[in-house]
Design a protein around this motif. Structure first.
Motif, short mmCIF file in Angstrom:
data_model
loop_
_atom_site.label_atom_id
_atom_site.label_comp_id
_atom_site.label_asym_id
_atom_site.label_seq_id
_atom_site.Cartn_x
_atom_site.Cartn_y
_atom_site.Cartn_z
N ASN A 39 -3.40 -11.19 38.43
CA ASN A 39 -2.78 -12.07 37.43
C ASN A 39 -2.81 -11.48 36.03
N LYS A 40 -3.58 -10.45 35.81
CA LYS A 40 -3.73 -9.87 34.47
C LYS A 40 -3.39 -8.38 34.54
N ASN A 41 -2.12 -8.05 34.30
CA ASN A 41 -1.70 -6.66 34.42
C ASN A 41 -1.37 -6.01 33.08
N SER A 42 -1.72 -6.68 31.98
CA SER A 42 -1.50 -6.13 30.66
C SER A 42 -2.61 -6.63 29.73
N MET A 43 -3.20 -5.71 28.95
CA MET A 43 -4.28 -6.07 28.04
C MET A 43 -4.15 -5.31 26.73
N ILE A 44 -4.76 -5.84 25.69
CA ILE A 44 -4.73 -5.23 24.37
C ILE A 44 -6.07 -4.55 24.11
N TYR A 45 -6.00 -3.30 23.63
CA TYR A 45 -7.17 -2.51 23.30
C TYR A 45 -7.06 -2.05 21.85
N GLU A 46 -8.19 -1.66 21.28
CA GLU A 46 -8.23 -1.14 19.93
C GLU A 46 -8.93 0.22 19.94
N VAL A 47 -8.32 1.19 19.23
CA VAL A 47 -8.92 2.52 19.10
C VAL A 47 -8.56 3.07 17.72
N ASP A 48 -9.54 3.60 17.03
CA ASP A 48 -9.35 4.19 15.70
C ASP A 48 -8.62 3.24 14.73
N GLY A 49 -8.91 1.96 14.80
CA GLY A 49 -8.29 0.98 13.91
C GLY A 49 -6.88 0.57 14.29
#
Length: 179
Positions: A94-104
């Motif tokens: 059900n969760k095939n897309s996510m938000i990540y953070e790298v180097d701001g």
């Protein structure tokens, strides 16, 4: 001592999605394979989730247009199969897309057939990340001409290790999962 497989368990979950389009038959089937193996230090459990989605258009015979019981006409079937390693991976059916953070910067991880894409608003080309054939918990990626090996930690963060030729060292880069 040889590795002993303790349990092979298969769980079939059949579900039919809510039919939002009455002119299509949709069937989602998710199969989870759990493997437990004795490693000498303890029992290691790994899971693989295989999702098969089948879609077929509903076409009726033109001759029974005003009949109550109409005959169906053959239409092609579209089958999409997705394989996901669920051990330390934040991706689910059900969760095939996510938000990540790298180097701001923020970027999106979007699941694909044999891995995922990293979509960054500053890059026009997405970075393709593929699951390793040798170790299912590791992923191989090519980022700006540098090849790296990545894995998900227990918090869902993605850690990439790349070799830097200038410093002759391995550099780690962490993509932090935004909750």
């Amino acid at each position: 001592m040889k590795t002993i497989y303790l349990v092979f368990a298969m769980l079939f979950i059949y579900s039919a999605n809510a039919q939002t389009d009455p002119k299509k038959d949709v069937l989602d089937e998710t199969k989870t394979i759990t493997t437990k193996e004795y490693t000498g230090d303890g029992i290691k459990e790994s899971k693989v989730e295989i999702n098969t989605r089948t879609e077929q258009s509903v076409k009726l015979a033109e001759g029974d247009e005003n009949e109550v019981n109409q005959n169906r006409v053959y239409s092609p079937v579209e089958v999409t199969e997705t394989v996901k390693v669920t051990e330390n991976s934040p991706f689910t059916a059900n969760k095939n897309s996510m938000i990540y953070e790298v180097d701001g910067k923020t970027c999106e991880f979007k699941m694909q057939e044999n891995g995922f894409l990293i979509l960054d608003s500053t890059n026009s080309e997405p970075t393709k990340v593929e699951q390793s054939d040798a170790d299912s918990t590791q992923f191989v990626m090519n980022d700006n001409g540098q090849t790296g090996i990545g894995y998900f930690d227990e918090n869902g963060n993605f850690i990439v290790q790349q070799f830097d030729r200038k410093s002759n060292k391995i550099i780690s880069k962490t993509y932090t999962l935004v909750k």
